[in-house]
Write an enzyme that holds these catalytic residues in place. Sequence first.
Site, short mmCIF file in Angstrom:
data_model
loop_
_atom_site.label_atom_id
_atom_site.label_comp_id
_atom_site.label_asym_id
_atom_site.label_seq_id
_atom_site.Cartn_x
_atom_site.Cartn_y
_atom_site.Cartn_z
N HIS A 156 70.50 3.29 91.90
CA HIS A 156 71.26 4.48 91.48
C HIS A 156 71.98 5.13 92.68
O HIS A 156 72.26 6.33 92.65
CB HIS A 156 70.34 5.52 90.81
CG HIS A 156 69.50 4.95 89.71
ND1 HIS A 156 69.97 4.74 88.43
CD2 HIS A 156 68.21 4.53 89.72
CE1 HIS A 156 69.01 4.22 87.69
NE2 HIS A 156 67.93 4.07 88.45
N SER A 277 96.80 3.99 109.34
CA SER A 277 97.63 4.89 108.55
C SER A 277 98.87 5.25 109.33
O SER A 277 98.82 5.47 110.55
CB SER A 277 96.84 6.17 108.21
OG SER A 277 97.69 7.17 107.70
N LYS A 283 92.50 6.73 111.30
CA LYS A 283 92.04 5.91 110.18
C LYS A 283 91.88 4.44 110.56
O LYS A 283 92.67 3.87 111.31
CB LYS A 283 93.04 6.01 109.01
CG LYS A 283 93.20 7.40 108.43
CD LYS A 283 91.97 7.84 107.67
CE LYS A 283 91.77 7.03 106.43
NZ LYS A 283 92.89 7.19 105.47
N GLU A 290 89.02 -3.78 100.11
CA GLU A 290 89.57 -3.02 98.99
C GLU A 290 90.41 -3.90 98.08
O GLU A 290 90.37 -3.77 96.84
CB GLU A 290 90.40 -1.85 99.51
CG GLU A 290 89.55 -0.76 100.14
CD GLU A 290 90.37 0.36 100.75
OE1 GLU A 290 89.80 1.43 101.00
OE2 GLU A 290 91.59 0.17 100.97
#
Length: 350
Positions: A156, A277, A283, A290
């Site tokens: 969870h 970025s 970043k 992804e």
Amino acid sequence: MEKPWGGRFSEETDRFVEDFTQSVSFDKELALEDIEQSIAHVKTLLKAGVFSEDEAEKLIKGLISIREDIKAGRFKWRRELEDVHMNIEAELSARIGDLGGKLHTGRSRNDQVATDERLYLKRETEEIVSLLKELRKELVRVAKKTLDIVAPSYTHLQKAQPIRLAHYFLAFREAFLKDTERFMDCYRRIDELPLGSGAVAGVDFPLDRHFTAQTLAFGNVSRNSIYATGDRDFIAEFLFACALTGAHLSRLSEDLIIWSSEEFGYVRLPDRLCTGSSMLPQKKNPDILELIRGKTGRLYGNLISLLTTLKGLPTAYNRDLQEDKEPLFDSVRTLKGSLVGMRKVLEGIS
């Protein structure tokens, strides 16, 4: 231009119909498989007494020359010829004369395309199994490297019990092993020769289909011509195996994305596999992971696309089945790229 099926028509095909129904823009992916089976078909027709030795030799030499042009990127594909099969047969006739038209003896595009797809899937399944093996080996390497690292396990997304980090990576090794077994099991059902089934009810020539199967390295021969030409369950099963493998890749990607964030900081991803970025210089974006996660949606969509195409078809071949190829080719490219990407991430992770 005259169509190979145009004898009973009194009007030329509308240009819209040519553009709407053509498939050569994507089914040329099957060109090498089409030539491979055509060479085997020539040998089978020679064995059946349809061709003389000289005719068979001339046909095979013509097909080999076309294959070389395709490999070199010199072949000119023509949309008005509809598909990969008619493009190759038309070019063969242009090179060797009327004899080229006899190549279609004892064969329909219905059993021809089913054979091409099975040849293609046999090769691609072997490549995917090999990529999965390399990924499993990399997971074992990472597990050995992290054997003495204790980390929390989660249920969870809440901390549960302490585990060796190796135990986590070996869980995915097991998942990818099961994916490999699914592809290998699927391969058994792909490995069945449809050629000789004709359009729907066989052909009127004494073709030795077992000889053809041996020539093309098929383990079995299809037993029912209606099933052989009109079903694509072998592609649906393959796409399911792709989708489930994608699910495992996506879940591993999700974990590594979270773990590589500053909030967790469990792992570091290699700079060479990340991007930054244009606005935020601090970043370091896990783009490969992804995109693997995102591309899994394409694998699911391709499976659903084919299942939807199949669900309402009358028995035997229908032109709808032309729509099986783009989802198939896309899933093969997507999964192979994702497997390579995940292996590279694991190679560089620390």
